[in-house]
Design an enzyme around this catalytic site. Structure first.
Site, PDB file in Angstrom:
ATOM      1  N   CYS A 133       1.408  -2.927   4.223  1.00  0.00           N
ATOM      2  CA  CYS A 133       2.747  -3.329   4.661  1.00  0.00           C
ATOM      3  C   CYS A 133       3.824  -2.673   3.778  1.00  0.00           C
ATOM      4  O   CYS A 133       3.882  -1.448   3.710  1.00  0.00           O
ATOM      5  CB  CYS A 133       2.823  -4.858   4.658  1.00  0.00           C
ATOM      6  SG  CYS A 133       4.119  -5.550   5.689  1.00  0.00           S
ATOM      7  N   SER A 134       4.644  -3.457   3.089  1.00  0.00           N
ATOM      8  CA  SER A 134       5.658  -2.846   2.216  1.00  0.00           C
ATOM      9  C   SER A 134       5.142  -2.655   0.795  1.00  0.00           C
ATOM     10  O   SER A 134       5.872  -2.141  -0.066  1.00  0.00           O
ATOM     11  CB  SER A 134       6.917  -3.717   2.196  1.00  0.00           C
ATOM     12  OG  SER A 134       6.612  -5.013   1.733  1.00  0.00           O
TER      13      SER A 134
END
Lengths: 202, 202
Positions: free
Chosen positions: A118-119
């Site tokens: 994800c991030s």
């Protein structure tokens, strides 16, 4: 005689079948829990470690998790894989933590797998982990990563040497199963995918 | 004037946009966390309630969750949906709890959605919820359910009136998105699936 699968070792002799998931307040709970559960099913020894010495950890959608331990308890432990879930606030805290940066660099030298979803690749980039390698992330953070990594848009999980990256909650099962494949073997990952009724792993 | 989507109500006037996930020691953590997170993204007010008055709850693969409250705190609350995650030990405790059975029967009368995944339909059957309706479950527990439900083998999520059932961890995103669809609407479920990168929801 070849070692049995459950005795698989890294080239430097360290036990491969362990992983630590590091997370802080604001972590994406599904990206903490799916890898932990899937890897534990593969009998990988998984430790959930809070980045900060404060418990419990409140995830981004409100789930409250009691970690198994904290960063300070990890200093002399070796792990087959270091796993970073997403969640903006958690990743920001990781990016800003000098101590966590040192931990990552040490683990990179020890040839642990370093895995981010994800991030979370933003936190790796902040500590200069894997520069120039092929990697992916949550699509919205691509602009912050494409000058640092050889960015891959169209794969749910990207493996480049010891760096494993993935896109988001919907790819978390495949991310976790790839880690099972790397820490154990493909057959075990296939069996677990079947038990979990994950039908897009192959 | 038609009510705005965020004011959607059930026919009996109760607020639809709330859900309770009941779980005990041994619950399948992914089946607790995925529905909680996905529904909270849809702004459904989700409460994680421990079946027993003992905190925190230790899930089947070791995750320790601090519940938001306990069964005893729920007595006079109304919910749009009651959600039961799988996990053998947790489902057994639910099946054996007379108080939980009364709670389910009350919620069935109030026309709440009752949703169960994996082995959790066993706990519903133990309290005689939804007899004769179409339902599915984790495949291994089918033999214990097929005389009680109209068993469906080949669907990941089955909806029959107010009863929603699903198969296991690998179908938990689709189970949660179906609940978003029912408590909110299809468009919102589609948007959340897209944000989460879940590509098999349609």
């Amino acid at each position: 005689m070849a070692p049995a699968n459950n005795e698989k070792k890294a080239s430097n002799g360290k036990e491969l079948k362990s992983a630590v998931i590091v997370f802080a307040n604001g972590a994406e709970e599904m990206e903490v829990v799916i890898p932990a559960d899937v890897l534990r099913r593969a009998k990988v020894d998984v430790v959930l470690a809070g980045l900060c010495d404060k418990k419990p950890v409140k995830c981004t959608k409100g789930l409250v998790i009691v970690p198994d331990c904290y960063m300070k308890d990890l200093e002399n432990r070796k792990f087959g894989a270091i796993i970073l879930p997403g969640g903006q606030e958690s990743n920001q805290a990781m990016a800003e933590s000098e101590k966590f940066g040192e931990f990552l660099k040490k683990k990179e030298k020890e040839e642990s797998y370093i895995a981010a979803i994800c991030s979370a690749p933003l936190a790796l980039a902040a500590h200069c982990i894997g520069k120039g390698k092929c990697a992916t992330s949550y699509p919205a953070v691509k602009p912050q990563l494409e000058s640092f990594y050889n960015y891959v848009d169209d794969e749910k999980v990207v493996v480049d040497g010891k760096l494993i990256t993935s896109q988001g909650p919907g790819t978390a099962f495949l991310f976790a199963l790839k880690l099972v494949e790397l820490l154990k073997d493909k057959q075990e990952a296939k069996e677990i995918a079947k038990l979990l009724l994950v039908d897009d792993y192959c």
